[in-house]
Every structure is written in structure tokens, then in C-alpha cells.
Write a protein that holds these residues in place. Sequence first.
Motif, PDB file in Angstrom:
ATOM      1  N   LEU C 103      91.653  14.848  69.216  1.00 53.55           N
ATOM      2  CA  LEU C 103      92.285  15.769  69.693  1.00 53.55           C
ATOM      3  C   LEU C 103      92.244  17.013  68.820  1.00 53.55           C
ATOM      4  N   ILE C 104      92.021  18.193  69.382  1.00 48.26           N
ATOM      5  CA  ILE C 104      92.178  19.564  68.802  1.00 48.26           C
ATOM      6  C   ILE C 104      93.428  20.272  69.026  1.00 48.26           C
ATOM      7  N   ARG C 105      94.189  20.581  68.069  1.00 48.12           N
ATOM      8  CA  ARG C 105      95.395  21.173  67.984  1.00 48.12           C
ATOM      9  C   ARG C 105      95.323  22.646  67.504  1.00 48.12           C
ATOM     10  N   ASP C 106      95.999  23.591  67.881  1.00 51.06           N
ATOM     11  CA  ASP C 106      96.119  25.049  67.465  1.00 51.06           C
ATOM     12  C   ASP C 106      97.303  24.966  66.519  1.00 51.06           C
ATOM     13  N   GLY C 107      97.497  26.412  65.837  1.00 50.52           N
ATOM     14  CA  GLY C 107      98.621  26.500  64.989  1.00 50.52           C
ATOM     15  C   GLY C 107     100.077  26.099  65.569  1.00 50.52           C
ATOM     16  N   GLY C 108      99.972  26.159  66.585  1.00 55.23           N
ATOM     17  CA  GLY C 108     101.507  25.810  67.599  1.00 55.23           C
ATOM     18  C   GLY C 108     101.576  24.430  67.805  1.00 55.23           C
ATOM     19  N   ASN C 109     100.508  23.584  67.336  1.00 56.93           N
ATOM     20  CA  ASN C 109     100.357  22.000  67.536  1.00 56.93           C
ATOM     21  C   ASN C 109     100.272  21.610  69.205  1.00 56.93           C
ATOM     22  N   ARG C 110      99.573  22.922  70.012  1.00 60.82           N
ATOM     23  CA  ARG C 110      99.208  22.824  71.438  1.00 60.82           C
ATOM     24  C   ARG C 110      97.899  22.109  71.434  1.00 60.82           C
ATOM     25  N   ILE C 111      97.579  21.304  72.188  1.00 60.09           N
ATOM     26  CA  ILE C 111      96.110  20.501  72.537  1.00 60.09           C
ATOM     27  C   ILE C 111      95.368  21.589  73.267  1.00 60.09           C
ATOM     28  N   ALA C 131      85.780  16.599  60.421  1.00 57.16           N
ATOM     29  CA  ALA C 131      85.222  17.609  59.558  1.00 57.16           C
ATOM     30  C   ALA C 131      84.880  18.799  60.388  1.00 57.16           C
ATOM     31  N   GLY C 132      84.392  18.813  61.414  1.00 48.45           N
ATOM     32  CA  GLY C 132      84.094  20.030  62.368  1.00 48.45           C
ATOM     33  C   GLY C 132      85.437  20.624  62.478  1.00 48.45           C
ATOM     34  N   ILE C 133      86.321  19.939  63.258  1.00 49.98           N
ATOM     35  CA  ILE C 133      87.509  20.519  63.734  1.00 49.98           C
ATOM     36  C   ILE C 133      88.231  21.564  62.337  1.00 49.98           C
ATOM     37  N   GLU C 134      88.244  20.782  61.351  1.00 48.17           N
ATOM     38  CA  GLU C 134      88.906  21.342  60.172  1.00 48.17           C
ATOM     39  C   GLU C 134      88.073  22.591  59.748  1.00 48.17           C
ATOM     40  N   ALA C 135      86.902  22.530  60.040  1.00 48.54           N
ATOM     41  CA  ALA C 135      85.964  23.520  59.603  1.00 48.54           C
ATOM     42  C   ALA C 135      86.117  25.027  60.246  1.00 48.54           C
ATOM     43  N   ALA C 136      86.460  24.752  61.574  1.00 54.50           N
ATOM     44  CA  ALA C 136      86.865  25.813  62.284  1.00 54.50           C
ATOM     45  C   ALA C 136      88.316  26.273  62.447  1.00 54.50           C
ATOM     46  N   GLY C 137      89.252  25.725  61.353  1.00 56.70           N
ATOM     47  CA  GLY C 137      90.606  26.522  61.189  1.00 56.70           C
ATOM     48  C   GLY C 137      91.262  25.736  61.798  1.00 56.70           C
ATOM     49  N   LEU C 138      91.072  24.625  62.743  1.00 55.90           N
ATOM     50  CA  LEU C 138      91.993  23.872  63.683  1.00 55.90           C
ATOM     51  C   LEU C 138      92.417  22.646  63.128  1.00 55.90           C
ATOM     52  N   ALA C 139      93.377  21.832  63.774  1.00 60.86           N
ATOM     53  CA  ALA C 139      94.153  20.634  63.468  1.00 60.86           C
ATOM     54  C   ALA C 139      93.308  19.488  64.151  1.00 60.86           C
TER      55      ALA C 139
END
Lengths: 145, 145, 145, 145
Positions: C103-111, C131-139
Amino acid sequence: MADLSLEQADIIGRVALERARAGNSQPLTVVVLDAGGHVKLARREDGSGIARFDIAHGKAWGALGMGISSRGLAARAAKMGTFFTALAAVTEGRMVPVPGGVLIRDGGNRIIGAVGISGDTSDVDEACAVAGIEAAGLAADIEER
Amino acid sequence: MADLSLEQADIIGRVALERARAGNSQPLTVVVLDAGGHVKLARREDGSGIARFDIAHGKAWGALGMGISSRGLAARAAKMGTFFTALAAVTEGRMVPVPGGVLIRDGGNRIIGAVGISGDTSDVDEACAVAGIEAAGLAADIEER
Amino acid sequence: MADLSLEQADIIGRVALERARAGNSQPLTVVVLDAGGHVKLARREDGSGIARFDIAHGKAWGALGMGISSRGLAARAAKMGTFFTALAAVTEGRMVPVPGGVLIRDGGNRIIGAVGISGDTSDVDEACAVAGIEAAGLAADIEER
Amino acid sequence: MADLSLEQADIIGRVALERARAGNSQPLTVVVLDAGGHVKLARREDGSGIARFDIAHGKAWGALGMGISSRGLAARAAKMGTFFTALAAVTEGRMVPVPGGVLIRDGGNRIIGAVGISGDTSDVDEACAVAGIEAAGLAADIEER
């Protein structure tokens, strides 16, 4: 810039059918989808036929699928019959290109969902959808483009 | 005489959408398939509708399916409606006979894949696909035959 | 609080496969879906099998479908086989309950989406997605819950 | 001896989710079907996954399909795996044999519909369905038989 909420969808579904009763329309089915095309809310009035959920769903899904109201899809389908036959197949029958599928836009003009209604004439179906969307403080997009 | 590489598909997908932005087109979705009809690359621009992947896929798949550009399929569909209805069924809806599905040929004239684009008019969709294919040093086949 | 952008999806797809090459993994396929389960980006490396797109898609779709990483789905499937057989059917085979769907979550913990990768062991697939998700600045959310 | 009304379905859908919020459950999706297996009402809470409508629908549909709660179906599926694999196929995946699908009976013990809920544990899902049905003055049937 928030997603469509259930609270907003509830208002849409309630007001759309109140409008239908006030106008003495045929029994309707209303389906509210989020931006991804997934059901947030559905309500089928007593006496509304057993295909009405699928039809209302297809109006809303088609609008989201192409990013244009189902009224706009209807106008195109009249000119491009073969393409719309193919669209029906490629989307596994999820598109119904007839008025009554209305895009929901938020204050930033972003598409956050769609409403589909079926049961009376297409124009009545669409007017009820618009009434519901506006009652929720959102913008109803029925343009043909 | 090599298969379509991801490196080539990346170029196609990048240049096709750069062309779209330069031309201020509607938001597009581009799908690049290999000779076997399997996805090598797909990119959907922000705001491109949720049916666009299926439509772009269907244009490219249809071109490979018949060995003719989807522009050619569109011309035939206009004359042979019943056949194309059957094609839609027999391929489980994987063919979309509308311009915008372009065959990719290598230096030896061998079909090594296809590009499908959806989002704007069919002509714009097709022009972007051609731009991408040519930027990758490959030949774009849009003949009607 | 924005939707997943193509720019972010491009970073995810690029870095995930760079990680795969750096680790000398088997050829992978990466699929990035938005919150509604629709393809934003897909890339299939040369030599990655023709079922890999569907598998990677199913890992990502399953994660979104249940709101839990496919690692979590795998843990549940081990205990509830009948339920997962039914899930496969009711979702028309769109769920693949094996690690590698994140799952990809934004800064507000939203999927805001999900990444699915297939091609190597499930653990390698998943590490590349993270690795890819974190490189995009996402959780990246791989919790079993 | 009347059919399930939208008024009753509205009460079921409202009270089931009020119960969920009072119990601080995970975000749920509730689907209410009439005796013919057609949607009367659906509500999906914010944050409830995109497969939840299909799962909730499958619990309710399965209960109607066999005339037994989905809790009863789960008990049978544990003993008759092959039969339930066949059921999944013959019903095109419309049955989900897991608790949370509850038959609705009227005063004359006639089945007039079913409720399916998905999102939390099966037991919580089922308890919310029962609460909704009873609030509408109807009988909730969760027997395994």
C-alpha cells in the motif's frame, strides 16, 4: 480536495429520490460511485426493476470511464456506433451511454465521483441526479463537450 | 531482429506523452504491448478516465490481433459490422477498432509490438503513438490495407 | 492530500527496477495502481514472463481491495483457505494474496494507491516495491495487521 | 406479507453502521438485497476497501442462494470444499461463504432479503447486520442448520 464522503453520498441519494417523489416520477434507482468507480451508496425504490441497479451503475461508471457525462457519451454513441459496441465489450459491459450519469466535481473542479440514475426518462433521471449533487454542495457536470 | 525492449517501450511512452503535452491534448493513456500482446509499458496521465487503460489496450491488442492498425480495423468495421460484433465476443472484448492502435515494425518489417493511446480524438491519439514509435527508431504502421 | 500523480508513479517504477538490477534479481514486472485500483504505470522487464503483469496487478489490487498489504493477505489466506477461494471468485480473480503488493500512503496516512511486483521471490519483489515508494517520498505499508 | 421496502433497508443500513461506529470497528460496507438477490441499499464507509462491496454482496447473495446464513455456508464449506469450489464457479463467483451474510425474515418466517457486511472480523460484521435487521422490526436468521 477531499474524497467523496459517505455523508455527501447519503445526501445525494436522499435528495435525488425526494426530487423524484416530488415530481411523481417512476420508481428510480440511484447509484453513487467514488472517483475510482466503486459504490459509495445505492438506493433502489420499491417497484424499481431488477436491472435498474446495473443500468444506473453503468451510467455513472461510463461517465467516470471517459471523463464525460453520460449525456455526452450518448451524443458520441449516436455518431460512433461501432466504437461504442467495442467499448461495451472492452469494459465488460460497464458503460451505459444514455443521459442520467452525472460527474461530481469538487470546488477545485476535480472529478470526485459520479451519480447514475435509472427508472424514468433519461432527462428526469438526470435532473434528479443534479438535484442531489447540488444539495451536497458539489458541482454537477452534465456537459457534452 | 530483436524483440521489443523495455528501453524502447520507455522511449515510446515518454515521447508520446511529451507530444501530447506539447499539443495541449486531453489527458492520455498510453499502452505498449509486445508481439505476444502482453503489456511492456503503460502510463496514464493525471485526469485520464478510468476506462482509458482498457481502451488503449484494446486498440493495441486489436491491431496485433488482426495484424493491421486499428485505423484499418475501423475502416473494416464500418463495412462489416456483424463480423466485428463477433470479433468482440470471440476475443472477449479485447479489440477496439478505432484509430489510435499502431503496429510497431522493426528494420526487417517484422511486427514486434503495438501502441494504443486513448484520451483525445482518435487522430490525436494516433499521432502521439506514431511520434513515440519513431522516436524509438522503429517504424509506425497505420496503414488501412 | 493529493491523488497519486504519474510523476510519483514514474519514480516508483523506475527506482523499483533499478533496485532489482542492483540486486541482480530475476526480471520483474511492476504495476502501480491509484486508490481506485486503476493502472497509473506498468513496466515489464525483458524476459519477465507473460503472466507477470496479471500477477503484479493482482497483488496491488488485492492490497487495495482489503486495505491491507498482500503480505497480510497471505497470512490470512494461510488460515482461511475457503474464504480466499471465494474472494478469488467474487473479485473475478483480481486478488493475489502473496507478498509483493504494498500500500502507498501519503503524509496524512491516507491510502493513495498500491504497488505490485512479480518476478523474483516474494520478499525480493516486496523490497523493490518499498524502495520505489520511499524514493517518491511516500510511505510503504507492508504491515500484516 | 410484504416485500422488503426501501424504508426498511434504509433503517438496516443506518443502524448497522451506527452499531459499527459505537463499537469502533474497522470501516464497513453494508449491502441489503431483496428476496430476488437484487440491491435495495448499499453504503460503503470512508476508508472501506474497494473489494468490500463485492464481498458484502457475496455474503448476502450466498445466503439467499442457498437459503441459509453465510455462517451456515462457512460451516458446510469447511466440510465440503469441492462442492463450494463448484458453487463458486456455477454462480460466477457470487457466493462468499463466511459469516456476515444474514437472512431477513418477516413475521410469517418468509425470507424477504439478506444483509451482507464486510470490513471487520466476520463476527463483528455479522453482529452489525443483526442489529440493523432487528432495528427494522424484522427477524435476523444466522442459523447454521
